[in-house]
Write a protein that holds these residues in place. Structure first.
Motif, PDB file in Angstrom:
ATOM      1  N   LEU A 257       0.918  -1.214   0.038  1.00 27.74           N
ATOM      2  CA  LEU A 257       0.009   0.018  -0.219  1.00 27.74           C
ATOM      3  C   LEU A 257       0.864   1.234  -0.022  1.00 27.74           C
ATOM      4  O   LEU A 257       0.603   2.230  -0.621  1.00 27.74           O
ATOM      5  N   ALA A 258       1.928   1.361   0.709  1.00 27.92           N
ATOM      6  CA  ALA A 258       2.656   2.225   0.665  1.00 27.92           C
ATOM      7  C   ALA A 258       3.482   2.663  -0.616  1.00 27.92           C
ATOM      8  O   ALA A 258       3.571   3.712  -0.957  1.00 27.92           O
ATOM      9  N   ALA A 259       3.543   1.586  -1.467  1.00 25.16           N
ATOM     10  CA  ALA A 259       4.321   1.531  -2.722  1.00 25.16           C
ATOM     11  C   ALA A 259       3.198   2.140  -3.585  1.00 25.16           C
ATOM     12  O   ALA A 259       3.453   3.072  -4.648  1.00 25.16           O
ATOM     13  N   ALA A 260       2.085   1.722  -3.408  1.00 26.47           N
ATOM     14  CA  ALA A 260       0.862   2.304  -4.092  1.00 26.47           C
ATOM     15  C   ALA A 260       0.797   3.973  -4.188  1.00 26.47           C
ATOM     16  O   ALA A 260       0.431   4.572  -4.869  1.00 26.47           O
ATOM     17  N   PHE A 261       1.090   4.108  -2.741  1.00 30.65           N
ATOM     18  CA  PHE A 261       0.892   5.506  -2.437  1.00 30.65           C
ATOM     19  C   PHE A 261       1.903   6.423  -3.270  1.00 30.65           C
ATOM     20  O   PHE A 261       1.708   7.551  -3.723  1.00 30.65           O
TER      21      PHE A 261
END
Length: 328
Positions: A257-261
């Motif tokens: 999810l952090a990478a998606a952000f």
């Protein structure tokens, strides 16, 4: 019937827990999460693309954010840090705080080449001394400023990225003469604040002639307030560049999810918010797409910047020079 009702209740509770959206915690600086900052609009835009709860956590100014992460260490709830700049990134990596993002950024419009496995940029700008347009005899370099009666407010380099940027600016422009420049500036400094917001507020209240800020700061007054009465002094030595970045914390329990952000950060949903909320140049937006008014801003003749490694290597010595000069 009671066991059946109890079982049904437990099933509902389990289902609610299972359906709960994952939380992405982003540590950043206070002005980013302010009502007038980019945080609220970006939170809404990102949550529309993910089944998640994005939570921004304000933790002071940029350097203070890094200090908090160091203090918390593995206990930190942060998944992403947003708001460090290239003067601090090497220190964050050396402290073992960061994971590699594994992403290939596209569409960057920075004036420099970007290649960092731990951080991606989201905006950039040039440090400058902002003043009211009717100020007379505006200094055009640090030596002229030191020789003048012009009063200034600056930020503490131990807690503020602009404050640290000013150290690097003087060091880059003057090298071994940095101590001499700081000794000359000591009498001009009205006060040193923990962060940018406090310094700019004092300037607006008339406590100083100029404040350390950005060449883009007058755009706020021009666009948001329809006031063309502010300007940024153009310095002969050139202006030091700040590139603000975000990265994934090594201890994140939401790395995907952090990478998606971080991927979202370089899309229009994030980038279009930056110019008129953070009042900086977006990292992935062509100049021709900037809001009207940005074309009127001071443009440095020379862009100054240290690499992340160079900044880390000279930071302690530059800070000691600053402290010595201001303590005399």
């Amino acid at each position: 019937m009671k066991p059946t009702i109890l079982a049904a209740g437990l099933t509902l509770l389990a289902g609610a827990a299972f359906a709960q959206s994952p939380v992405l915690s982003v540590y950043t600086y206070d002005s980013f999460v302010a009502d007038w900052g980019p945080g609220p609009a970006i939170e809404e835009a990102f949550e529309a693309t993910c089944d998640c709860d994005l939570q921004f956590v304000g933790a002071g100014d940029g350097a203070a954010v890094l200090s908090r992460l160091r203090l918390e260490g593995e206990r930190s709830d942060a998944d992403v840090v947003l708001g460090l700049d290239t003067n601090l990134t090497a220190a964050a990596v050396e402290a073992g705080l960061m994971a590699e993002h594994g992403l290939t950024p596209e569409g960057l419009t920075l004036p420099v080449t970007w290649d960092d496995p731990h951080f991606l940029p989201f905006d950039w700008g040039y440090f400058a001394f902002v003043h009211r347009a009717d100020l007379e005899n505006v200094p055009t370099n640090f030596e002229a400023l030191a020789a003048s009666e012009t009063s200034i407010v600056i930020q503490d380099p131990r807690s503020s990225t602009p404050g640290l940027g000013l150290l690097m600016w003087v060091q880059n422009a003057y090298g071994e003469r940095a101590a001499e420049i700081w000794e000359g500036l000591a009498d001009n400094i009205v006060t040193v604040t923990p962060g940018w917001s406090e310094a700019y507020g004092l300037f607006l209240e008339g406590e100083a002639d100029m404040v350390l800020s950005y060449t883009t700061s007058p755009a706020y007054h021009l666009i948001a307030e329809e006031d063309d009465g502010f300007d940024a002094a153009a310095f002969d030595e050139g202006h030091y560049m700040q590139i603000e970045v975000a990265g994934i914390l090594a201890g994140s329990d939401q790395p995907e999810l952090a990478a998606a952000f971080l991927e979202f950060m370089l899309t229009a949903g994030f980038q279009e918010v930056i110019p008129t909320t953070n009042w900086m140049y977006p990292a992935a937006m062509p100049a021709e797409d900037l809001p009207e008014g940005f074309d009127t801003l001071t443009q440095p003749t020379d862009a100054l910047i240290f690499s992340a490694e160079e900044a880390a290597a000279i930071r302690d010595a530059a800070l000691a020079t600053w402290q010595d000069a201001l303590s005399q």
